[in-house]
Each structure stands twice: as C-alpha cells, then as structure tokens.
Design a protein around this motif. Structure first.
Motif, mmCIF file in Angstrom:
data_model
loop_
_atom_site.group_PDB
_atom_site.id
_atom_site.type_symbol
_atom_site.label_atom_id
_atom_site.label_comp_id
_atom_site.label_asym_id
_atom_site.label_seq_id
_atom_site.Cartn_x
_atom_site.Cartn_y
_atom_site.Cartn_z
ATOM 1 N N ASP A 76 0.810 -1.219 0.000
ATOM 2 C CA ASP A 76 0.000 0.000 0.000
ATOM 3 C C ASP A 76 0.848 1.276 0.000
ATOM 4 O O ASP A 76 0.315 2.382 0.057
ATOM 5 C CB ASP A 76 -0.978 0.013 1.177
ATOM 6 N N SER B 55 2.966 2.202 2.347
ATOM 7 C CA SER B 55 3.391 2.617 3.687
ATOM 8 C C SER B 55 4.817 2.131 3.945
ATOM 9 O O SER B 55 5.262 1.128 3.389
ATOM 10 C CB SER B 55 2.432 2.088 4.754
ATOM 11 N N GLU B 56 5.525 2.869 4.785
ATOM 12 C CA GLU B 56 6.926 2.572 5.058
ATOM 13 C C GLU B 56 7.157 2.407 6.549
ATOM 14 O O GLU B 56 6.561 3.121 7.350
ATOM 15 C CB GLU B 56 7.823 3.708 4.540
ATOM 16 N N LYS B 57 8.049 1.457 6.898
ATOM 17 C CA LYS B 57 8.443 1.253 8.286
ATOM 18 C C LYS B 57 9.942 0.987 8.336
ATOM 19 O O LYS B 57 10.472 0.247 7.510
ATOM 20 C CB LYS B 57 7.721 0.057 8.906
#
Length: 140
Positions: free
Chosen positions: A120, A122-124
């Motif tokens: 999607d 999103s980054e972590k």
C-alpha cells in the motif's frame, strides 16, 4: 570531496555481481545521502515470508559504503558495521538510506536506516546500522 556522480556510482554497483543477483539499484547518490533499493522477491525471503536478515545486512553494508563514496571516491571497502534488526521486513521493496556522519581523508563513518515499503506504499524502519569505509589502493 569526490566529484563522483550517480551515473558512475550506478556503474560501480552494476560491476558487483552479487548486487546484480540481489537486484539492487541506487535511487539517490549525493552529499545529502544515498538510497539503495532492493525489490523483494520470493528468493530473498526467509521461511516466514520476511526479507532474510542477510538481505537487510547487505543493504546496510552497501548503502554505508556508497555513502562513504560520496566523500572518499570509489576505491573504498567497508571496514566494519553493526546492524540492529528492529522488526520483520515484509513488503515489496527495501530501501536503505545512508549518510556520512564524519569523515577524514581516508575513512568515513556512516549511518543507515533500512525501510520496508508495503504494497500500500506505507513505510516502516525495519533495521538501523552504523559502519565505516576506508580508501584502498588497487593494483592492476
């Protein structure tokens, strides 16, 4: 300081057979830092579907060394690094950002964050590393 640009840095990366095998690409290269990206495919995962720790370690190592290259030039090797794995890396892409913290004429200390990008977008942050690289003499 090196006048070594992103195209030459990409040539250096392309000359590394292991980097080609992994599928690594440089998306940024300059005084503000380096970004190395690795598309995550099944061959790079471990048994639970996470990026293998060796892939994360490779990303940290190479990003640190390329960051050092922004101030030292291309004739360098990693002299050591440490990595902390913060969370499992599950997604579609790994992105290692690295920057120079301190440097001398022959050595540079760098820090890196390894980020996993999910489907999607999103980054972590999944890992963090610190290491150094130094100039070497290459005889041919």
């Amino acid at each position: 300081m090196s006048s070594f640009g992103i195209e030459r840095a990409r040539d250096v990366l392309a000359a590394q057979p292991f980097s080609v095998l992994i599928g690594a690409q440089l998306s940024a290269y300059g005084r503000e830092g380096v970004s190395l990206e690795i598309p995550l495919r099944p061959e790079l995962l471990q048994q639970f579907g996470f990026a293998h720790g060796g892939v994360l370690s490779y990303a940290a190592d190479n990003a640190i060394t390329f960051a050092a290259g922004t101030v030292l030039g291309p004739s360098i090797v990693t002299t050591g690094f440490s990595i902390d794995y913060l969370r499992p890396a599950q997604g579609t892409l790994l992105r290692a950002h690295a920057r120079v913290v301190e440097s001398s004429k022959r050595q540079a200390l760098c820090r890196s964050e390894i980020i996993v990008v999910a489907e999607d977008g999103s980054e972590k942050v999944c890992a963090a590393a610190q290491g150094s690289a130094r100039l070497i003499e290459i005889s041919r």
